[in-house]
Every structure is written in C-alpha cells, then in structure tokens.
Design a protein around this motif. Structure first.
Motif, PDB file in Angstrom:
ATOM      1  N   UNK A 267       0.868  -1.429   0.051  1.00  0.00           N
ATOM      2  CA  UNK A 267      -0.014   0.064  -0.041  1.00  0.00           C
ATOM      3  C   UNK A 267       1.031   1.203  -0.062  1.00  0.00           C
ATOM      4  N   UNK A 268       1.808   1.285   0.684  1.00  0.00           N
ATOM      5  CA  UNK A 268       2.910   2.181   0.678  1.00  0.00           C
ATOM      6  C   UNK A 268       3.575   2.595  -0.663  1.00  0.00           C
ATOM      7  N   UNK A 269       3.753   1.436  -1.220  1.00  0.00           N
ATOM      8  CA  UNK A 269       4.471   1.529  -2.631  1.00  0.00           C
ATOM      9  C   UNK A 269       3.470   2.306  -3.541  1.00  0.00           C
ATOM     10  N   UNK A 270       2.258   1.790  -3.598  1.00  0.00           N
ATOM     11  CA  UNK A 270       1.015   2.177  -4.466  1.00  0.00           C
ATOM     12  C   UNK A 270       0.941   3.714  -4.109  1.00  0.00           C
ATOM     13  N   UNK A 271       1.036   4.296  -3.069  1.00  0.00           N
ATOM     14  CA  UNK A 271       0.697   5.545  -2.630  1.00  0.00           C
ATOM     15  C   UNK A 271       1.764   6.465  -3.094  1.00  0.00           C
ATOM     16  N   UNK A 272       2.966   5.958  -3.490  1.00  0.00           N
ATOM     17  CA  UNK A 272       3.924   7.064  -3.987  1.00  0.00           C
ATOM     18  C   UNK A 272       4.065   6.944  -5.490  1.00  0.00           C
TER      19      UNK A 272
ATOM     20  N   UNK B 241      -3.013  -4.759  -3.404  1.00  0.00           N
ATOM     21  CA  UNK B 241      -2.358  -4.097  -4.574  1.00  0.00           C
ATOM     22  C   UNK B 241      -1.325  -4.951  -5.473  1.00  0.00           C
ATOM     23  N   UNK B 242      -1.351  -6.228  -5.113  1.00  0.00           N
ATOM     24  CA  UNK B 242      -0.579  -7.094  -5.915  1.00  0.00           C
ATOM     25  C   UNK B 242      -0.730  -7.110  -7.276  1.00  0.00           C
TER      26      UNK B 242
END
Length: 462
Positions: A65-70, A97-98
């Motif tokens: 989730x942190x990767x998807x929000x960046x 989000x995978x």
C-alpha cells in the motif's frame, strides 16, 4: 540495460534461490530484508519489478500500500510470494495491490513468464501516463473516464459444465455481463471489434492443454479480439505447460484450485488494465485534436512534440533508459514545389509522413515541426536500433512512389536524417530536449553536406 528486480524477503534461502533464477535470465537483482529497507532502495533507484516475500515486522500488504501511494513506485509490478495453497493469503495480497501472486515453491518458468507479462503491461500504462502528462503540459484538461458500463466477459471452453459452479459465484461478486462460447464459435465469427468482449476467460483442457493455447494464440492474432484481456484458467496438472500462455498473449493465469474472490479480483484488475489500454489507443488515434495536429499530414505538430520530448527526457533521466531523437528533412523539396507546384509538394509531404508513421512503433512520436521537417522521438531505444530505424526510413521513402494532382507519373523523394541520443549525463533535465534537437539538427546538416539521403549520428551522442 537489463531490467532490475528487487527481492524483499527476510529469509536468506529464499533470496538466494530467487537471485539464481533471475540472474540466469540476465536480470539485475537487488535485495532487501525488511519493508523499511525496501522503501529506501526504491527511493534511491526504483526497480522494474518487486518480489515480496516475508518482510519482517512490516506486513507485505502494508508495504504494498505504501508503494502504491508513492508516485515514484505506484506503477512498479508487485509479485507476492505466499505459502503453498494459502488461498486467503492470495486474496489478501491482491486486495493490497499485488499485480500477481505466486506460491512457494516458485516455478522458474512461471516466475519469468510473469515478470515478462507484467513488464509489458507496465510499459503500456507508463506510455499512457507519459502522453497524459504531455496533455497537461499543453494546458488541456485531464480526460474524463466517463461512465463505465459493465464489462463483457466471454468464457471460452468446450465444456460449459466445468465453468458452471465458479461462474455462478463470480456473477454474485461482480456486475459484469457473462456468456459461454466454444473455441469454434469464437474463431469462426468475424465480429466488429467494437462488439468483441472486454475479457476472454480461456479454460485450458486438462488432457490436451495445447489446444487451449492454440485458441488463445488465435484470439490474440484476430483483429476483433486482439485487444481483449485474456485470463487463462487451468488445472494444477497443466500449470507448468500453461506458463507459456503468458507469452502467447495471456494477460493473467490462474492455475489449480482458486477462491472465487481471487478470480473476481483478478478479473477486475484485467478489466481495469483493458480500459487503460483502450484509453492509450484512443489517445494515440485521436491525438489532441486540431490544436496539436498538423492538418496536412495528420501528424502531431511542434506544439505537441516539444513538451512530449521534454517528458520523454525526464522519464529517461529517472530510469536511465536510452532514447533517440531523429530529425528528417526532405531533400530538394523546393525543386518539387517549383517544378510541379505546391499541390504536388503537399502530396509528397503527406506521403512521406505516412511512410514514416507506418514504419515506426506505436509508442514512437512522429511530428511535423517545420515546412518539410519531421521530428521523431523513440523511447527505450539504443543507438544501434535507432540507426537501423533511420536507415530503414530512408530506404522506404526512397522506394516510395507519390501520386500528385495533375501529374501522370508518380513523384519520387528522399530524406536526410540527423540523430542524437539521450539521456546525456552532462545535460540538465530542464533543457536536455532543446540540446538534443540542436545536436540532431547539426547531424542533419552533416547528412545534407555529405550528399543527402543519409543518416548521421551526432558525435556528441556517443
């Protein structure tokens, strides 16, 4: 430049095994043992693909989730690695989000096929973002997604009864329109592409999976279904053979026992990707209307091309991927106008533009930036491929015959091309596009000086 894969797993054995498999396929491999370490690696130099296993105190889902929000990492393909036969973990990974989920022990064939498949999908989305960035730079409002109708989903199988149970459960989870058709029915028809399904769920036969792979390949080759999302289902016994489905046109693959929730999530992901790809094709087909289109040739004009070149340059500075800038100029064009008239000159210009566009990739930009001058921007292209492309363009223009009004005999023409390569280490991100245009223009002048109908690579491009 080889693609970079980041392995995030606190278990050293898992990292070593995956590294060996990826290195054998010529991937560059980085590793991290914790979620915090993975975020630090991505902040410094985002990888092309991320494999998430056991990530210590930070849950893999939270890391995803942190990767998807960046914005720097939101489009990087994420492949989760889960314990064997843990269906709930697979669903949770997709919800987090995978892009895909593989279970241990990881098949090398399946892993590499997944990485190739997701990389292709990522490139399509990246190109769309690049073109939307150009649209915003020109001051246009962002395109509205509009109202989205339920997707059309066709289950392709010779055994409808095999799909009955999970299809009923799938209908309870998503509000799309489903139908079941045999491979013969799908391949025998020749429907309009606008009436083709959004997604084909292709079921591979248990005894002879190769027949299903043949159906998949044919569906991908047909013009009506070429752009459909292809989701492949197969039994556990055929999943190794089915790995090749991802290289034959499949967008996703679900092998063995599965949770209907997982199938619903994968279906929704494929529908979203399909609509993204449709938007990309619409953008490429329609362009930015008359404001950024040359009315004579139908190509983009300078107003569109220069911001797009700047965006390509910025992207290349971040990724390190090479790109090429080509400027082509018609040889002796003034003589064509003087001898045959301006109408004939316009016909030649339009014909040359058509030859150039038809001989480049869909992701390459072609624009008319002057009277008889064309700009081409080729992303993800090294100097060897760019030179071959430029030489091919010279050849196809030289061999073409251009029909002109009032002329009984077709006209002939040639072009000279100058090339420059980016990104340049010494250039700043703000003005590299202008610098490359200057270098390509000088190389074009050299081609003209050396006899025309030639390709010259800027000396500064090496």
């Amino acid at each position: 430049m080889p693609q970079t894969v980041l392995i995030v797993d606190e278990v050293a054995t898992n990292r070593i095994v995956l590294r060996v498999k990826l290195a054998a396929a010529y991937y560059s491999v980085k590793h991290a043992t914790t979620g915090a370490e993975a975020l630090a690696v991505c902040a410094k130099s985002p990888p092309d693909v991320i494999l998430l296993g056991q990530v210590g105190t930070m849950k893999a889902g939270d890391l995803a989730r942190r990767l998807r929000s960046n914005p720097k990492t939101e489009t990087i393909p994420l492949i989760f690695l889960t314990p064997p036969e843990n269906l709930r973990a697979r669903v949770e990974a997709l919800e987090a989000g995978a892009d895909d989920v593989l279970s241990h022990p990881v098949s090398e064939m399946m892993l590499l096929a997944r990485i190739r498949n997701l990389s292709r999908a990522r490139d399509a989305e990246r190109e769309l973002r690049l073109r939307e960035g150009t649209r915003r730079a020109l001051g246009f409002a962002e395109a509205s997604a509009g109202f989205e109708m339920p997707a059309r989903v066709t289950v392709v199988t010779d055994h409808p009864s095999d799909a009955g149970h999970w299809l009923d459960q799938l209908r309870q989870r998503v509000s799309h329109r489903f139908e079941i058709r045999s491979p013969r029915e799908m391949l025998a028809q020749n429907p309009d592409a606008s009436k083709a399904p959004d997604v084909c769920i292709v079921m591979l036969p248990r005894l002879i999976p190769e027949t299903g792979l043949g159906t998949l390949s044919e569906l991908r080759a047909r013009s009506a279904t070429r752009h459909c999302a292809m989701l492949v289902l197969c039994d556990r016994e055929t999943r190794q053979a089915a790995a090749s489905a991802l290289d034959l046109g499949g967008n996703d693959l679900l092998a063995g026992a599965f949770d209907p929730d997982e199938l619903a999530l994968r279906l929704q992901n494929q529908i979203a990707r399909k609509r993204t790809a449709d938007r990309l094709r619409a953008t490429m087909r329609d362009g930015l209307h008359a404001a950024v289109t040359d009315p004579l040739t139908g190509l983009y004009n300078r107003r569109y091309a220069l911001p797009h070149l700047a965006r390509v340059s910025q992207e290349a500075q971040c990724t390190g991927r090479r790109f090429a800038v080509l400027i082509a100029d018609l040889d002796h064009f003034k003589q064509i106008n003087d001898v045959y008239g301006h109408a004939a000159g316009d016909a030649v210009l339009a014909g040359v533009a058509r030859q150039i566009k038809e001989n480049l990739r869909a992701v390459d930009l072609v624009a008319r930036i002057g009277g008889e001058e064309f700009l081409m921007v080729l992303p993800d292209t090294d100097s060897h491929r760019a030179r071959r492309t430029a030489q091919r363009l010279c050849q196809v223009v030289r061999n073409a015959h251009f029909l002109a009004p009032g002329q009984d005999v077709p006209l002939r023409a040639t072009v000279s091309i100058g090339m420059a390569m980016g990104p340049r280490c010494s250039a700043s991100t703000n003005n590299e596009g202008d610098d490359l245009l200057t270098l390509a223009d000088r190389a074009l002048y050299a081609s003209k000086s050396e006899g025309r109908n030639k390709v010259t690579l800027s000396r500064d491009a090496a």
